[in-house]
Design a protein around this motif. Structure first.
Motif, PDB file in Angstrom:
ATOM      1  N   GLU A 138       0.828  -1.205   0.000  1.00  0.00           N
ATOM      2  CA  GLU A 138       0.000   0.000   0.000  1.00  0.00           C
ATOM      3  C   GLU A 138       0.864   1.257   0.000  1.00  0.00           C
ATOM      4  OE1 GLU A 138      -4.137  -0.854   2.237  1.00  0.00           O
ATOM      5  OE2 GLU A 138      -2.428  -0.731   3.588  1.00  0.00           O
ATOM      6  N   GLY A 142       2.682  -2.511 -11.598  1.00  0.00           N
ATOM      7  CA  GLY A 142       2.406  -3.307 -10.408  1.00  0.00           C
ATOM      8  C   GLY A 142       3.265  -4.543 -10.265  1.00  0.00           C
ATOM      9  N   GLN A 148       0.663   0.390 -15.538  1.00  0.00           N
ATOM     10  CA  GLN A 148      -0.236  -0.756 -15.626  1.00  0.00           C
ATOM     11  C   GLN A 148      -0.265  -1.543 -14.322  1.00  0.00           C
ATOM     12  OE1 GLN A 148       2.502  -0.335 -17.523  1.00  0.00           O
ATOM     13  NE2 GLN A 148       2.046  -0.525 -19.703  1.00  0.00           N
ATOM     14  N   GLY A 149      -1.319  -2.339 -14.150  1.00  0.00           N
ATOM     15  CA  GLY A 149      -1.344  -3.261 -13.030  1.00  0.00           C
ATOM     16  C   GLY A 149      -0.306  -4.358 -13.225  1.00  0.00           C
ATOM     17  N   ARG A 195      -2.328  -1.634  -3.766  1.00  0.00           N
ATOM     18  CA  ARG A 195      -3.388  -0.642  -3.909  1.00  0.00           C
ATOM     19  C   ARG A 195      -2.937   0.708  -3.352  1.00  0.00           C
ATOM     20  NH1 ARG A 195      -7.336  -3.475   0.663  1.00  0.00           N
ATOM     21  NH2 ARG A 195      -6.100  -2.875   2.484  1.00  0.00           N
ATOM     22  N   ASN A 196      -3.726   1.736  -3.668  1.00  0.00           N
ATOM     23  CA  ASN A 196      -3.525   3.084  -3.120  1.00  0.00           C
ATOM     24  C   ASN A 196      -2.126   3.614  -3.394  1.00  0.00           C
ATOM     25  OD1 ASN A 196      -6.136   2.861  -2.047  1.00  0.00           O
ATOM     26  ND2 ASN A 196      -5.386   2.067  -0.104  1.00  0.00           N
ATOM     27  N   GLU A 233      -4.049  -8.815  -7.310  1.00  0.00           N
ATOM     28  CA  GLU A 233      -4.879  -7.640  -7.593  1.00  0.00           C
ATOM     29  C   GLU A 233      -4.029  -6.379  -7.449  1.00  0.00           C
ATOM     30  OE1 GLU A 233      -8.752  -5.292  -5.732  1.00  0.00           O
ATOM     31  OE2 GLU A 233      -8.534  -7.461  -5.390  1.00  0.00           O
ATOM     32  N   VAL A 234      -4.077  -5.531  -8.470  1.00  0.00           N
ATOM     33  CA  VAL A 234      -3.387  -4.241  -8.437  1.00  0.00           C
ATOM     34  C   VAL A 234      -4.388  -3.171  -8.831  1.00  0.00           C
ATOM     35  CG1 VAL A 234      -1.501  -2.848  -9.353  1.00  0.00           C
ATOM     36  CG2 VAL A 234      -1.180  -5.321  -9.056  1.00  0.00           C
ATOM     37  N   SER A 235      -4.460  -2.087  -8.065  1.00  0.00           N
ATOM     38  CA  SER A 235      -5.384  -0.999  -8.395  1.00  0.00           C
ATOM     39  C   SER A 235      -4.772   0.335  -8.029  1.00  0.00           C
ATOM     40  CB  SER A 235      -6.717  -1.178  -7.656  1.00  0.00           C
ATOM     41  OG  SER A 235      -6.531  -1.113  -6.256  1.00  0.00           O
ATOM     42  N   GLY A 236      -5.213   1.367  -8.742  1.00  0.00           N
ATOM     43  CA  GLY A 236      -4.839   2.730  -8.391  1.00  0.00           C
ATOM     44  C   GLY A 236      -3.411   3.100  -8.658  1.00  0.00           C
ATOM     45  N   HIS A 237      -2.749   2.436  -9.623  1.00  0.00           N
ATOM     46  CA  HIS A 237      -1.361   2.798  -9.922  1.00  0.00           C
ATOM     47  C   HIS A 237      -1.343   4.111 -10.709  1.00  0.00           C
ATOM     48  CE1 HIS A 237       2.877   2.416 -10.402  1.00  0.00           C
ATOM     49  NE2 HIS A 237       2.899   1.211  -9.865  1.00  0.00           N
ATOM     50  N   GLN A 238      -0.507   5.064 -10.273  1.00  0.00           N
ATOM     51  CA  GLN A 238      -0.524   6.403 -10.867  1.00  0.00           C
ATOM     52  C   GLN A 238       0.849   6.851 -11.359  1.00  0.00           C
ATOM     53  OE1 GLN A 238      -3.238   9.306  -8.850  1.00  0.00           O
ATOM     54  NE2 GLN A 238      -3.098   7.844  -7.155  1.00  0.00           N
TER      55      GLN A 238
END
Length: 276
Positions: free
Chosen positions: A211, A248, A274-275, A234-235, A263-268
Protein backbone atom coordinates in the motif's frame (compact mmCIF):
# COMPACT_ATOMS: atom_id res chain seq x y z
CA UNK A 1 20.22 -22.59 21.44
CA UNK A 2 17.85 -19.65 21.80
CA UNK A 3 19.22 -16.11 22.11
CA UNK A 4 16.96 -13.39 23.54
CA UNK A 5 17.13 -9.62 23.07
CA UNK A 6 14.97 -7.21 25.08
CA UNK A 7 15.45 -3.50 24.43
CA UNK A 8 13.60 -2.54 27.62
CA UNK A 9 14.74 -4.98 30.32
CA UNK A 10 17.81 -6.59 28.77
CA UNK A 11 21.47 -5.97 29.54
CA UNK A 12 24.42 -6.63 27.24
CA UNK A 13 26.43 -8.15 30.08
CA UNK A 14 23.84 -10.95 30.39
CA UNK A 15 24.38 -14.36 28.79
CA UNK A 16 21.45 -13.81 26.41
CA UNK A 17 20.18 -17.39 26.57
CA UNK A 18 16.91 -16.89 28.50
CA UNK A 19 14.23 -14.20 28.71
CA UNK A 20 15.41 -13.34 32.23
CA UNK A 21 18.98 -12.91 30.99
CA UNK A 22 18.30 -11.23 27.66
CA UNK A 23 20.69 -8.93 25.87
CA UNK A 24 19.68 -5.34 25.25
CA UNK A 25 21.13 -4.55 21.80
CA UNK A 26 21.10 -6.23 18.41
CA UNK A 27 24.85 -5.65 18.14
CA UNK A 28 25.44 -8.57 20.54
CA UNK A 29 24.47 -11.07 17.87
CA UNK A 30 27.69 -10.23 15.99
CA UNK A 31 29.56 -12.01 18.78
CA UNK A 32 27.71 -15.29 18.15
CA UNK A 33 27.85 -17.68 15.21
CA UNK A 34 24.35 -19.07 14.88
CA UNK A 35 24.24 -22.84 14.31
CA UNK A 36 21.55 -25.02 12.71
CA UNK A 37 18.50 -25.09 14.97
CA UNK A 38 19.36 -21.83 16.77
CA UNK A 39 16.85 -18.99 17.20
CA UNK A 40 17.29 -15.26 17.68
CA UNK A 41 14.23 -13.97 19.53
CA UNK A 42 13.32 -10.29 19.98
CA UNK A 43 11.02 -9.24 22.79
CA UNK A 44 7.67 -7.84 21.70
CA UNK A 45 7.18 -4.12 22.40
CA UNK A 46 10.96 -3.60 22.05
CA UNK A 47 12.18 -0.72 19.87
CA UNK A 48 15.69 -0.94 18.42
CA UNK A 49 17.37 2.01 16.71
CA UNK A 50 19.98 -0.23 15.11
CA UNK A 51 20.68 -2.41 12.11
CA UNK A 52 20.50 -6.20 12.21
CA UNK A 53 23.13 -7.94 10.08
CA UNK A 54 23.19 -11.69 9.82
CA UNK A 55 25.02 -14.43 7.95
CA UNK A 56 24.00 -17.93 9.03
CA UNK A 57 23.70 -21.45 7.69
CA UNK A 58 20.86 -23.62 8.86
CA UNK A 59 19.78 -26.91 7.29
CA UNK A 60 16.51 -28.06 5.78
CA UNK A 61 15.64 -29.96 8.98
CA UNK A 62 17.14 -27.44 11.45
CA UNK A 63 16.39 -23.93 10.31
CA UNK A 64 17.70 -20.74 11.93
CA UNK A 65 14.78 -18.58 13.10
CA UNK A 66 14.62 -14.85 13.80
CA UNK A 67 11.28 -14.22 15.50
CA UNK A 68 9.40 -12.44 18.29
CA UNK A 69 8.69 -13.65 21.83
CA UNK A 70 6.49 -12.41 24.64
CA UNK A 71 3.25 -10.48 24.43
CA UNK A 72 2.18 -7.29 22.65
CA UNK A 73 3.16 -5.66 19.38
CA UNK A 74 5.89 -6.88 17.09
CA UNK A 75 9.44 -5.88 17.99
CA UNK A 76 10.32 -2.78 15.97
CA UNK A 77 13.67 -2.16 14.30
CA UNK A 78 14.19 1.34 12.91
CA UNK A 79 17.44 1.98 11.10
CA UNK A 80 19.73 4.85 12.12
CA UNK A 81 19.90 7.82 9.76
CA UNK A 82 21.83 7.27 6.49
CA UNK A 83 21.44 3.47 6.67
CA UNK A 84 21.16 1.57 3.39
CA UNK A 85 19.11 -1.15 5.10
CA UNK A 86 17.51 -2.03 8.41
CA UNK A 87 18.07 -5.79 8.19
CA UNK A 88 20.57 -7.55 5.94
CA UNK A 89 20.69 -11.34 5.53
CA UNK A 90 23.94 -12.10 3.73
CA UNK A 91 25.15 -15.40 2.22
CA UNK A 92 22.82 -17.57 4.25
CA UNK A 93 20.87 -20.85 4.03
CA UNK A 94 17.62 -22.01 5.60
CA UNK A 95 16.94 -18.84 7.57
CA UNK A 96 13.45 -17.60 8.51
CA UNK A 97 12.85 -13.95 9.42
CA UNK A 98 9.35 -13.31 10.74
CA UNK A 99 7.06 -11.22 12.93
CA UNK A 100 9.22 -8.08 12.96
CA UNK A 101 8.26 -4.43 12.30
CA UNK A 102 10.83 -2.56 10.20
CA UNK A 103 11.36 1.00 8.98
CA UNK A 104 14.18 3.02 7.44
CA UNK A 105 13.28 6.70 7.22
CA UNK A 106 16.28 8.98 7.17
CA UNK A 107 16.48 12.76 7.30
CA UNK A 108 16.66 12.82 3.48
CA UNK A 109 16.11 10.43 0.59
CA UNK A 110 18.94 8.05 -0.26
CA UNK A 111 19.58 5.81 -3.27
CA UNK A 112 19.14 2.07 -2.63
CA UNK A 113 17.70 2.63 0.84
CA UNK A 114 15.65 -0.44 1.82
CA UNK A 115 13.98 -2.12 4.75
CA UNK A 116 15.20 -5.71 4.28
CA UNK A 117 18.12 -6.66 2.03
CA UNK A 118 18.77 -10.27 1.02
CA UNK A 119 22.27 -10.51 -0.45
CA UNK A 120 24.14 -13.40 -2.05
CA UNK A 121 27.64 -12.71 -3.40
CA UNK A 122 30.61 -14.96 -4.11
CA UNK A 123 28.72 -17.74 -2.34
CA UNK A 124 27.09 -20.20 -4.73
CA UNK A 125 23.47 -21.12 -4.01
CA UNK A 126 21.64 -19.56 -1.06
CA UNK A 127 18.89 -22.01 -0.05
CA UNK A 128 15.37 -21.31 1.18
CA UNK A 129 15.48 -17.90 2.85
CA UNK A 130 11.95 -17.18 4.16
CA UNK A 131 10.54 -13.73 4.95
CA UNK A 132 7.18 -14.12 6.70
CA UNK A 133 4.73 -11.71 8.33
CA UNK A 134 7.03 -8.69 8.29
CA UNK A 135 5.58 -5.19 8.66
CA UNK A 136 7.84 -2.94 6.56
CA UNK A 137 6.97 0.74 6.30
CA UNK A 138 8.30 4.26 5.78
CA UNK A 139 11.42 3.76 3.69
CA UNK A 140 12.38 7.04 2.00
CA UNK A 141 14.64 5.86 -0.79
CA UNK A 142 15.26 7.62 -4.08
CA UNK A 143 12.26 7.98 -6.40
CA UNK A 144 14.51 7.76 -9.47
CA UNK A 145 14.99 4.26 -10.89
CA UNK A 146 18.33 4.80 -12.68
CA UNK A 147 19.79 6.46 -9.57
CA UNK A 148 18.95 3.42 -7.45
CA UNK A 149 15.35 3.62 -6.32
CA UNK A 150 14.62 2.64 -2.73
CA UNK A 151 12.35 -0.27 -1.78
CA UNK A 152 10.81 -2.31 1.02
CA UNK A 153 12.56 -5.61 0.20
CA UNK A 154 15.70 -5.75 -1.98
CA UNK A 155 17.06 -9.07 -3.27
CA UNK A 156 20.54 -8.90 -4.81
CA UNK A 157 22.77 -11.61 -6.25
CA UNK A 158 25.68 -12.33 -8.55
CA UNK A 159 27.13 -9.00 -9.55
CA UNK A 160 29.67 -8.54 -12.34
CA UNK A 161 32.77 -8.59 -10.12
CA UNK A 162 31.85 -11.81 -8.31
CA UNK A 163 34.29 -14.67 -8.90
CA UNK A 164 31.71 -17.31 -7.89
CA UNK A 165 28.24 -17.46 -9.46
CA UNK A 166 25.65 -16.81 -6.74
CA UNK A 167 21.90 -17.43 -6.95
CA UNK A 168 18.90 -18.09 -4.70
CA UNK A 169 16.89 -21.29 -4.57
CA UNK A 170 13.44 -21.47 -2.97
CA UNK A 171 13.36 -17.89 -1.68
CA UNK A 172 9.95 -17.23 -0.08
CA UNK A 173 8.32 -13.85 0.70
CA UNK A 174 4.86 -14.24 2.20
CA UNK A 175 2.27 -12.61 4.46
CA UNK A 176 4.20 -9.32 4.62
CA UNK A 177 2.84 -5.78 4.56
CA UNK A 178 4.81 -3.07 2.77
CA UNK A 179 3.55 0.48 3.25
CA UNK A 180 4.93 3.90 2.28
CA UNK A 181 8.14 2.48 0.85
CA UNK A 182 9.77 4.53 -1.88
CA UNK A 183 10.33 3.88 -4.65
CA UNK A 184 9.36 0.21 -4.88
CA UNK A 185 8.00 -2.66 -2.80
CA UNK A 186 9.78 -5.95 -3.64
CA UNK A 187 12.49 -5.83 -6.29
CA UNK A 188 15.50 -7.85 -7.42
CA UNK A 189 18.94 -6.77 -8.60
CA UNK A 190 20.47 -9.54 -10.71
CA UNK A 191 22.17 -9.98 -14.09
CA UNK A 192 19.54 -9.70 -16.81
CA UNK A 193 21.52 -10.28 -20.01
CA UNK A 194 21.34 -13.83 -21.36
CA UNK A 195 25.05 -13.57 -22.12
CA UNK A 196 25.64 -13.68 -18.36
CA UNK A 197 22.51 -15.37 -17.10
CA UNK A 198 22.45 -17.56 -14.00
CA UNK A 199 18.92 -17.99 -12.75
CA UNK A 200 17.54 -18.12 -9.24
CA UNK A 201 15.02 -20.94 -8.96
CA UNK A 202 11.68 -21.72 -7.30
CA UNK A 203 10.98 -18.21 -5.96
CA UNK A 204 7.59 -17.80 -4.24
CA UNK A 205 5.99 -14.42 -3.47
CA UNK A 206 2.48 -14.74 -2.06
CA UNK A 207 -0.17 -13.18 0.16
CA UNK A 208 1.61 -9.84 0.59
CA UNK A 209 -0.12 -6.47 0.99
CA UNK A 210 1.48 -3.45 -0.71
CA UNK A 211 0.00 0.00 0.00
CA UNK A 212 1.02 3.62 -0.66
CA UNK A 213 4.01 2.55 -2.78
CA UNK A 214 4.38 4.80 -5.86
CA UNK A 215 6.67 2.65 -8.01
CA UNK A 216 7.10 -0.99 -8.98
CA UNK A 217 5.32 -3.53 -6.81
CA UNK A 218 6.89 -6.96 -7.39
CA UNK A 219 9.65 -7.34 -10.00
CA UNK A 220 11.55 -10.66 -10.08
CA UNK A 221 14.71 -10.46 -12.22
CA UNK A 222 16.81 -13.40 -13.41
CA UNK A 223 14.49 -16.11 -12.05
CA UNK A 224 13.24 -19.45 -13.34
CA UNK A 225 9.88 -20.88 -12.23
CA UNK A 226 8.90 -18.00 -9.94
CA UNK A 227 5.32 -17.99 -8.62
CA UNK A 228 3.71 -14.65 -7.75
CA UNK A 229 0.25 -15.22 -6.26
CA UNK A 230 -2.46 -13.80 -3.99
CA UNK A 231 -0.73 -10.43 -3.58
CA UNK A 232 -2.64 -7.14 -3.25
CA UNK A 233 -1.22 -3.75 -4.31
CA UNK A 234 -3.39 -0.64 -3.91
CA UNK A 235 -3.53 3.08 -3.12
CA UNK A 236 -0.40 4.04 -5.04
CA UNK A 237 0.37 7.77 -4.63
CA UNK A 238 1.24 9.93 -7.64
CA UNK A 239 4.63 11.00 -6.28
CA UNK A 240 7.04 9.75 -8.95
CA UNK A 241 8.67 12.52 -11.02
CA UNK A 242 7.66 12.98 -14.65
CA UNK A 243 9.20 10.39 -16.94
CA UNK A 244 9.49 7.68 -14.27
CA UNK A 245 8.06 4.34 -15.41
CA UNK A 246 6.61 1.80 -12.99
CA UNK A 247 3.92 -0.87 -12.86
CA UNK A 248 2.41 -3.31 -10.41
CA UNK A 249 3.76 -6.80 -11.04
CA UNK A 250 6.09 -7.82 -13.88
CA UNK A 251 9.02 -10.21 -14.41
CA UNK A 252 12.22 -9.10 -16.13
CA UNK A 253 14.57 -11.56 -17.83
CA UNK A 254 12.77 -14.52 -16.25
CA UNK A 255 11.59 -17.89 -17.58
CA UNK A 256 8.47 -19.86 -16.65
CA UNK A 257 7.02 -17.17 -14.37
CA UNK A 258 3.48 -17.76 -13.08
CA UNK A 259 1.53 -14.65 -12.01
CA UNK A 260 -1.94 -15.57 -10.74
CA UNK A 261 -4.69 -14.46 -8.36
CA UNK A 262 -3.14 -11.02 -7.72
CA UNK A 263 -4.88 -7.64 -7.59
CA UNK A 264 -3.39 -4.24 -8.44
CA UNK A 265 -5.38 -1.00 -8.39
CA UNK A 266 -4.84 2.73 -8.39
CA UNK A 267 -1.36 2.80 -9.92
CA UNK A 268 -0.52 6.40 -10.87
CA UNK A 269 3.00 6.28 -12.31
CA UNK A 270 3.48 9.00 -14.97
CA UNK A 271 4.77 6.40 -17.45
CA UNK A 272 3.50 2.82 -17.80
CA UNK A 273 1.31 2.59 -14.68
CA UNK A 274 -0.24 -0.76 -15.63
CA UNK A 275 -1.34 -3.26 -13.03
CA UNK A 276 0.63 -5.97 -14.80
Amino acid sequence: MNYYIDAVNGCDTNCGTSPMNAWKSLAKIKQVRLKPGDSLLLCRESIFNEQLELSAQGTSSRRIIIDAYGEGGKPYIMAPDSSLYTICIHNSDYVTLQNIEISNKGSKRMAYRTGVKILCENYGTSHNIVLNALDIHDVNGSLIKHEGGGCGIFIQNNWKNDSLVSVFDSLVIENCTIRRCERNAIIWSAPWSRKDWNLSTNTLVRKNLIEEVPGDGIVPIGCDSAIIEYNLMRNCPATLPDGQAAAGIWPWSCDNTIIRFNEVSGHQAPWDGQGF
